[in-house]
Design a protein around this motif. Structure first.
Motif, PDB file in Angstrom:
ATOM      1  N   LEU A   3      18.746  -3.798 145.254  1.00  0.00           N
ATOM      2  CA  LEU A   3      18.730  -3.028 144.024  1.00  0.00           C
ATOM      3  C   LEU A   3      17.349  -3.100 143.366  1.00  0.00           C
ATOM      4  O   LEU A   3      16.701  -4.162 143.359  1.00  0.00           O
ATOM      5  CB  LEU A   3      19.792  -3.537 143.057  1.00  0.00           C
ATOM      6  CG  LEU A   3      21.253  -3.237 143.441  1.00  0.00           C
ATOM      7  CD1 LEU A   3      22.199  -3.913 142.466  1.00  0.00           C
ATOM      8  CD2 LEU A   3      21.506  -1.733 143.479  1.00  0.00           C
ATOM      9  N   VAL A   4      16.899  -1.980 142.834  1.00  0.00           N
ATOM     10  CA  VAL A   4      15.542  -1.913 142.287  1.00  0.00           C
ATOM     11  C   VAL A   4      15.405  -2.826 141.071  1.00  0.00           C
ATOM     12  O   VAL A   4      16.396  -3.156 140.407  1.00  0.00           O
ATOM     13  CB  VAL A   4      15.192  -0.459 141.896  1.00  0.00           C
ATOM     14  CG1 VAL A   4      15.113   0.421 143.112  1.00  0.00           C
ATOM     15  CG2 VAL A   4      16.198   0.085 140.899  1.00  0.00           C
ATOM     16  N   PRO A   5      14.162  -3.219 140.718  1.00  0.00           N
ATOM     17  CA  PRO A   5      13.946  -4.090 139.552  1.00  0.00           C
ATOM     18  C   PRO A   5      14.373  -3.412 138.257  1.00  0.00           C
ATOM     19  O   PRO A   5      14.501  -2.191 138.168  1.00  0.00           O
ATOM     20  CB  PRO A   5      12.433  -4.332 139.582  1.00  0.00           C
ATOM     21  CG  PRO A   5      12.021  -4.050 140.988  1.00  0.00           C
ATOM     22  CD  PRO A   5      12.929  -2.973 141.480  1.00  0.00           C
ATOM     23  N   ALA A   6      14.529  -4.211 137.253  1.00  0.00           N
ATOM     24  CA  ALA A   6      15.043  -3.725 135.970  1.00  0.00           C
ATOM     25  C   ALA A   6      14.031  -2.864 135.221  1.00  0.00           C
ATOM     26  O   ALA A   6      14.405  -2.124 134.310  1.00  0.00           O
ATOM     27  CB  ALA A   6      15.459  -4.910 135.105  1.00  0.00           C
ATOM     28  N   LYS A   7      12.721  -2.937 135.583  1.00  0.00           N
ATOM     29  CA  LYS A   7      11.694  -2.220 134.826  1.00  0.00           C
ATOM     30  C   LYS A   7      11.768  -0.705 134.995  1.00  0.00           C
ATOM     31  O   LYS A   7      11.171   0.038 134.216  1.00  0.00           O
ATOM     32  CB  LYS A   7      10.298  -2.698 135.230  1.00  0.00           C
ATOM     33  CG  LYS A   7       9.919  -2.358 136.659  1.00  0.00           C
ATOM     34  CD  LYS A   7       8.478  -2.776 136.982  1.00  0.00           C
ATOM     35  CE  LYS A   7       7.474  -1.860 136.346  1.00  0.00           C
ATOM     36  NZ  LYS A   7       6.097  -2.131 136.783  1.00  0.00           N
ATOM     37  N   VAL A   8      12.489  -0.218 135.991  1.00  0.00           N
ATOM     38  CA  VAL A   8      12.511   1.221 136.263  1.00  0.00           C
ATOM     39  C   VAL A   8      13.317   1.955 135.202  1.00  0.00           C
ATOM     40  O   VAL A   8      14.163   1.375 134.514  1.00  0.00           O
ATOM     41  CB  VAL A   8      13.089   1.523 137.661  1.00  0.00           C
ATOM     42  CG1 VAL A   8      12.257   0.851 138.745  1.00  0.00           C
ATOM     43  CG2 VAL A   8      14.541   1.097 137.757  1.00  0.00           C
ATOM     44  N   VAL A   9      13.052   3.254 135.077  1.00  0.00           N
ATOM     45  CA  VAL A   9      13.735   4.108 134.107  1.00  0.00           C
ATOM     46  C   VAL A   9      14.470   5.206 134.878  1.00  0.00           C
ATOM     47  O   VAL A   9      13.880   5.865 135.748  1.00  0.00           O
ATOM     48  CB  VAL A   9      12.728   4.729 133.123  1.00  0.00           C
ATOM     49  CG1 VAL A   9      13.439   5.656 132.139  1.00  0.00           C
ATOM     50  CG2 VAL A   9      11.973   3.643 132.386  1.00  0.00           C
ATOM     51  N   TYR A  10      15.758   5.405 134.557  1.00  0.00           N
ATOM     52  CA  TYR A  10      16.564   6.413 135.250  1.00  0.00           C
ATOM     53  C   TYR A  10      16.742   7.644 134.370  1.00  0.00           C
ATOM     54  O   TYR A  10      16.796   7.558 133.146  1.00  0.00           O
ATOM     55  CB  TYR A  10      17.951   5.854 135.594  1.00  0.00           C
ATOM     56  CG  TYR A  10      17.931   4.684 136.542  1.00  0.00           C
ATOM     57  CD1 TYR A  10      17.671   4.869 137.886  1.00  0.00           C
ATOM     58  CD2 TYR A  10      18.188   3.395 136.081  1.00  0.00           C
ATOM     59  CE1 TYR A  10      17.665   3.794 138.766  1.00  0.00           C
ATOM     60  CE2 TYR A  10      18.189   2.319 136.946  1.00  0.00           C
ATOM     61  CZ  TYR A  10      17.923   2.525 138.291  1.00  0.00           C
ATOM     62  OH  TYR A  10      17.914   1.468 139.156  1.00  0.00           O
TER      63      TYR A  10
END
Length: 356
Positions: A140-147
């Protein structure tokens, strides 16, 4: 799931005289799919109604078989069986989930500079029952990304080397799941415009000139050269890694504005311009012509001076073998008032005039 087959068999009394299937909550003729008569000696046993689509078949036990389910097949169904002693009815609701195909993840490969923002787009079904998960290197991608809304796009703000890797998106619903193609993200150092030196150069024809393009010497950075916005002439010689350009035996055709461009996988940057001016040398023929003109001008000057001297001699006669203190009497000596002329020139002056 969409595309699959489905068979539904009602419970209750196994022996029945006939049964009706309806595609809706109401038992109306408009919604009737078919009437099935198992003991009928006539053919066919299935009598189709307005709700029949061509994919429904009745069978033993008053079963309903639907081939190649479609999303429009989802909803409530009702069955009514005629048995000895009365009617038996049942209701069933089926859900048809979309068949998921592998999402398309774009771009498939991207190079960005440090601190830039990166966006990946996952193209899949827009159905609200389809969810999307994102992975980096299969985690799962890191938490810093924005969806984005519905998770169809992922943005990495202020990218760093830690964000490099292989990204994928997965579409899911209650019945199926599908993984996208991978997308590779590479993060490179920031690329600044190269410095081209000298910025201005004046040379004579047939000289050699060298320009130097200063840019970071790191892997993945290439240098290209341009003259007046086009590729440099074929006669130009490039150094290893193209950081220096030499133009041998320059001519007027080599004059112009030169630039170098640094390019990394993520970006390109153009240098400052360098202006080259070429002045021509005089050819031997030109020197001969100019020399001849100079000699002609000098000869004309000497002739002018000579004729001027001759003219002055004629206007001022010189008396030779005469005492400088002597007096000369005019020819007409009979006049009362005689006029005498006196020579004032010394012998040296006469010689000087004769030499001139």
């Amino acid at each position: 799931m969409e595309g699959r087959d489905l068979t539904m068999t009602p419970g209750g009394t196994p022996t029945f005289l006939l049964c009706d299937w309806y595609r809706a909550e109401e038992h109306t003729e408009a919604n009737r799919i078919f009437t099935y008569v198992p003991s009928s000696s006539s053919s066919p046993k299935q009598r189709n109604g307005p709700g029949f689509t061509g994919r429904e078949t009745g069978g033993p036990g008053c079963s309903l078989h639907i081939r190649s389910l479609m999303l429009s097949d989802a909803g409530a169904y009702r069955v009514s069986k005629s048995v000895r002693g009365g009617l038996e009815g049942q209701r069933v609701v089926i859900g048809v989930f979309e068949k998921l195909f592998p999402p398309i993840l774009r771009p498939a490969e991207i190079f960005v500079e440090e601190h830039a923002n990166v966006t990946l787009n996952c193209t899949t079904s827009e159905c609200s029952r389809v969810s999307v998960l994102w992975f980096k290197d299969w985690k799962l991608v890191p938490a810093k990304v924005v969806y984005s809304e519905q998770y169809r796009a992922l943005t990495i703000p202020d990218a760093s080397r830690d964000d490099e890797g292989m990204y994928t998106c997965e579409a899911r619903n209650a019945a199926d799941r599908a993984m996208s193609n991978p997308s590779k993200i590479a993060v490179t150092e920031k690329l600044f415009p190269p410095i081209l030196q000298p910025a201005e150069l004046f040379v004579e024809e047939h000289a050699n000139i060298t320009l130097n393009c200063t840019t970071p010497e790191r892997s993945g950075v290439t240098v290209s050269w341009f003259k007046d916005g086009k590729a440099v002439p074929a006669k130009a010689v490039l150094s290893e890694q193209n950081r220096a350009l030499t133009v041998p035996d320059v001519s007027r055709d080599d004059a112009g504005t030169y630039t170098c461009q640094a390019r990394s996988p993520a970006k390109s940057a153009m240098s400052n311009p360098s202006k080259i001016a070429v002045k021509g040398l005089r050819s031997p023929l030109t020197a001969i012509v100019l020399g001849s003109l100079a000699l002609a001008a000098l000869g004309g000057t000497l002739l002018f001076c000579f004729f001027r001297a001759q003219s002055q001699k004629q206007m001022n006669p010189v008396y030779e073998n005469m005492d400088p203190s002597a007096q000369v009497m005019p020819v007409n000596s009979s006049e009362t008032n005689n006029t005498y002329e006196e020579l004032q020139h010394s012998t040296r002056d006469v010689y000087n005039q004769l030499r001139w």
